[in-house]
Write a protein that holds these residues in place. Structure first.
Motif, mmCIF file in Angstrom:
data_model
loop_
_atom_site.group_PDB
_atom_site.id
_atom_site.type_symbol
_atom_site.label_atom_id
_atom_site.label_comp_id
_atom_site.label_asym_id
_atom_site.label_seq_id
_atom_site.Cartn_x
_atom_site.Cartn_y
_atom_site.Cartn_z
ATOM 1 N N HIS A 1 -15.385 3.984 1.946
ATOM 2 C CA HIS A 1 -15.523 3.195 3.166
ATOM 3 C C HIS A 1 -15.556 1.702 2.850
ATOM 4 O O HIS A 1 -15.078 0.880 3.636
ATOM 5 C CB HIS A 1 -16.792 3.602 3.910
ATOM 6 C CG HIS A 1 -16.728 4.994 4.466
ATOM 7 N ND1 HIS A 1 -16.402 5.250 5.780
ATOM 8 C CD2 HIS A 1 -16.917 6.205 3.889
ATOM 9 C CE1 HIS A 1 -16.409 6.560 5.986
ATOM 10 N NE2 HIS A 1 -16.714 7.151 4.856
ATOM 11 N N TYR B 1 -12.445 -1.052 12.385
ATOM 12 C CA TYR B 1 -11.322 -1.437 11.516
ATOM 13 C C TYR B 1 -10.460 -0.219 11.206
ATOM 14 O O TYR B 1 -9.222 -0.289 11.262
ATOM 15 C CB TYR B 1 -11.821 -2.067 10.217
ATOM 16 C CG TYR B 1 -10.672 -2.480 9.317
ATOM 17 C CD1 TYR B 1 -10.074 -3.726 9.467
ATOM 18 C CD2 TYR B 1 -10.176 -1.604 8.352
ATOM 19 C CE1 TYR B 1 -8.997 -4.098 8.672
ATOM 20 C CE2 TYR B 1 -9.105 -1.966 7.546
ATOM 21 C CZ TYR B 1 -8.517 -3.212 7.708
ATOM 22 O OH TYR B 1 -7.444 -3.569 6.920
ATOM 23 N N ILE B 2 -11.110 0.884 10.854
ATOM 24 C CA ILE B 2 -10.369 2.114 10.543
ATOM 25 C C ILE B 2 -9.550 2.560 11.742
ATOM 26 O O ILE B 2 -8.386 2.969 11.616
ATOM 27 C CB ILE B 2 -11.339 3.216 10.071
ATOM 28 C CG1 ILE B 2 -11.827 2.914 8.649
ATOM 29 C CG2 ILE B 2 -10.681 4.607 10.121
ATOM 30 C CD1 ILE B 2 -12.901 3.842 8.131
ATOM 31 N N TYR C 1 -9.710 8.423 10.676
ATOM 32 C CA TYR C 1 -10.545 8.584 9.484
ATOM 33 C C TYR C 1 -9.858 9.439 8.431
ATOM 34 O O TYR C 1 -9.961 9.182 7.226
ATOM 35 C CB TYR C 1 -11.912 9.180 9.859
ATOM 36 C CG TYR C 1 -12.940 8.129 10.174
ATOM 37 C CD1 TYR C 1 -13.918 7.770 9.258
ATOM 38 C CD2 TYR C 1 -12.925 7.457 11.401
ATOM 39 C CE1 TYR C 1 -14.853 6.790 9.539
ATOM 40 C CE2 TYR C 1 -13.847 6.478 11.700
ATOM 41 C CZ TYR C 1 -14.809 6.138 10.758
ATOM 42 O OH TYR C 1 -15.724 5.151 11.029
ATOM 43 N N THR D 1 -16.684 -3.859 6.022
ATOM 44 C CA THR D 1 -17.941 -3.261 6.458
ATOM 45 C C THR D 1 -18.831 -4.349 7.034
ATOM 46 O O THR D 1 -18.582 -5.540 6.835
ATOM 47 C CB THR D 1 -18.680 -2.583 5.283
ATOM 48 O OG1 THR D 1 -18.948 -3.562 4.269
ATOM 49 C CG2 THR D 1 -17.845 -1.470 4.670
ATOM 50 N N LYS E 1 -6.562 0.068 12.170
ATOM 51 C CA LYS E 1 -5.542 0.170 11.128
ATOM 52 C C LYS E 1 -4.816 1.518 11.149
ATOM 53 O O LYS E 1 -3.606 1.586 10.959
ATOM 54 C CB LYS E 1 -6.171 -0.055 9.746
ATOM 55 C CG LYS E 1 -5.162 -0.044 8.593
ATOM 56 C CD LYS E 1 -5.808 -0.423 7.291
ATOM 57 C CE LYS E 1 -4.819 -0.363 6.130
ATOM 58 N NZ LYS E 1 -3.687 -1.325 6.291
ATOM 59 N N LYS F 1 -10.165 7.091 -0.975
ATOM 60 C CA LYS F 1 -10.714 5.776 -0.677
ATOM 61 C C LYS F 1 -12.207 5.898 -0.408
ATOM 62 O O LYS F 1 -12.709 6.973 -0.086
ATOM 63 C CB LYS F 1 -10.032 5.198 0.571
ATOM 64 C CG LYS F 1 -8.556 4.923 0.404
ATOM 65 C CD LYS F 1 -8.333 3.631 -0.331
ATOM 66 C CE LYS F 1 -6.863 3.223 -0.269
ATOM 67 N NZ LYS F 1 -6.627 1.926 -0.941
ATOM 68 N N ASN G 1 -16.796 -1.146 10.261
ATOM 69 C CA ASN G 1 -15.975 -0.226 9.477
ATOM 70 C C ASN G 1 -15.222 0.740 10.389
ATOM 71 O O ASN G 1 -14.021 0.988 10.233
ATOM 72 C CB ASN G 1 -16.878 0.540 8.500
ATOM 73 C CG ASN G 1 -16.111 1.222 7.382
ATOM 74 O OD1 ASN G 1 -16.147 2.448 7.256
ATOM 75 N ND2 ASN G 1 -15.426 0.453 6.564
ATOM 76 N N ASP H 1 -13.804 0.187 0.776
ATOM 77 C CA ASP H 1 -12.464 -0.346 0.534
ATOM 78 C C ASP H 1 -11.925 -1.041 1.781
ATOM 79 O O ASP H 1 -10.897 -1.718 1.731
ATOM 80 C CB ASP H 1 -11.503 0.782 0.117
ATOM 81 C CG ASP H 1 -11.802 1.306 -1.275
ATOM 82 O OD1 ASP H 1 -12.230 0.507 -2.128
ATOM 83 O OD2 ASP H 1 -11.618 2.517 -1.519
ATOM 84 N N TYR H 2 -12.622 -0.837 2.889
ATOM 85 C CA TYR H 2 -12.272 -1.469 4.157
ATOM 86 C C TYR H 2 -13.439 -2.368 4.579
ATOM 87 O O TYR H 2 -14.549 -2.235 4.064
ATOM 88 C CB TYR H 2 -11.997 -0.402 5.218
ATOM 89 C CG TYR H 2 -10.943 0.604 4.802
ATOM 90 C CD1 TYR H 2 -9.609 0.219 4.680
ATOM 91 C CD2 TYR H 2 -11.295 1.931 4.525
ATOM 92 C CE1 TYR H 2 -8.641 1.138 4.295
ATOM 93 C CE2 TYR H 2 -10.327 2.855 4.137
ATOM 94 C CZ TYR H 2 -8.997 2.457 4.020
ATOM 95 O OH TYR H 2 -8.044 3.356 3.640
ATOM 96 N N ALA I 1 -7.321 7.313 6.827
ATOM 97 C CA ALA I 1 -7.980 6.292 5.995
ATOM 98 C C ALA I 1 -8.383 6.858 4.639
ATOM 99 O O ALA I 1 -8.575 6.103 3.684
ATOM 100 C CB ALA I 1 -9.204 5.735 6.716
#
Length: 365
Positions: free
Chosen positions: A348, A201-202, A141, A353, A205, A346, A198, A350-351, A144
């Protein structure tokens, strides 16, 4: 840089909030909404006492054949501690308290929890999530660059709470949420802790490991559990005259409760998020929300709040020690941290959801 405007009635401003609006008289939408809601939500009077009696009587009656009347999360902070004290000692509720020790508890909060639960005879369950995976998820996080670094903390806590609600068939979650100290909360720069799309994914990535050992609660599972278990989340602090100074004094006299400095600072990671991450990464000073809430609930004047805002946000030497502690646990170098802080922030959204939160972004609901 846009012109900074401060509300004429509370102290909310537009430095970092694109959801704030101002009326012709300079009053903002936050305190306008809060004052409208006050008489419908907050009852620090005889009406509140009657509402509270009805609530407590019903909870006791519905759970008379169970081991516990209700469940609640306890952090060692004021809101949850005061609610636990009132619930156990003043109202006679049999409370199952859940505390998640994420490795960032301050010594003060540890003492507060122990003294309060021992004195009030509250059943306490302390859960320690897998240290490596929890820190790795939090680390993801940070990399991110999103606002709500507390998602891992909050999600794990509620995953544990719902687990024990299922286990003991408890349907009342006693919430420490309240109007008096939380009626104004900035809407921007945040995101739900239950958006697991979310979250995953975070972690995929920016993370370095799986999170299969962490209890995770999705919005869908939460909705299912609420429906099946008929979960309710009453806020009893809205039925009492909840005054911060008086509550601290009562807790100190009852169990030697120690104050930790300000709202949400009972945990070192939360302290860092509230005072440093939000401020330096997103230009959000969380004090505006906390102090504005106290203005609306009559615990502080606007002039007193503005004086509080003149004080330093934190002690620099102390914060540097806290940052060193956090970076060491998260395996982030000072150079990496400096780079993260200098990067463009950023959101949230932006990724990826979940559908629900994507819909909220599109419709702005």
């Amino acid at each position: 840089m846009k012109d900074v405007q401060v509300c004429s009635k509370c102290i909310m401003d537009n430095k970092s909030d694109d959801t704030i609006t101002f009326h012709k008289d300079g009053q903002c939408n936050y305190c306008t909404d809060a004052w409208k809601a006050k008489n419908m939500v907050y009852f620090p009077n005889s009406e509140g006492r009657e509402k509270l009696k009805v609530l407590i009587d019903r909870i006791k009656k519905e759970n008379r054949n169970k081991q516990y009347d209700c469940i609640m999360g306890i952090s060692g902070g004021l809101d949850s501690s005061y609610l636990a004290y009132l619930g156990a000692k003043k109202w006679g509720l049999r409370i199952l308290a859940i505390h998640v020790d994420d490795g960032y508890d301050t010594e003060i909060s540890k003492r507060n929890i122990k003294k309060l639960c021992n004195k009030a005879k509250i059943k306490l369950i302390t859960i320690k999530p897998d240290e490596k995976q929890f820190n790795e998820l939090t680390r993801a996080y940070v990399f991110a660059g999103v606002p709500n670094l507390a998602v891992p903390q909050d999600n794990v806590l509620f995953a544990c709470i719902y687990k024990y609600m299922r286990k003991h068939k408890i349907h009342t979650f006693l919430s420490g949420g309240n109007f008096a100290l939380e009626c104004i909360l900035q809407r921007g720069n945040t995101h739900s802790a239950f958006d697991t799309k979310n979250l995953k994914y975070i972690n995929k990535k920016f993370g370095r490991t799986s999170i299969d050992k962490l209890p995770i609660l999705s919005e869908w599972q939460r909705a299912i559990d609420k429906k099946v278990l008929k979960i309710e989340s009453p806020r009893p602090l809205n039925y009492v005259d909840y005054n911060r100074k008086r509550a601290l004094k009562e807790l100190e006299e009852f169990c030697g409760f120690e104050y930790y400095g300000s709202k949400h600072l009972e945990n070192t990671l939360t302290k860092f998020i509230q005072l440093y991450w939000f401020y330096h990464k997103f230009h959000v000073d969380k004090r505006t929300s906390h102090l504005s809430s106290m203005i609306v609930s009559g615990q502080m004047t606007r002039e007193e709040a503005l004086k509080e805002m003149e004080k330093p946000l934190y002690d620099k030497e102390e914060m540097e020690k806290d940052i060193d502690f956090i970076l060491q646990k998260l395996d982030i170098s000072r150079e990496e941290f400096k780079g993260i802080m200098n990067e463009k922030p950023k959101q949230h959204t932006d990724y990826p959801t979940s559908f629900y939160y994507s819909l909220r972004k599109i419709t702005k609901i």
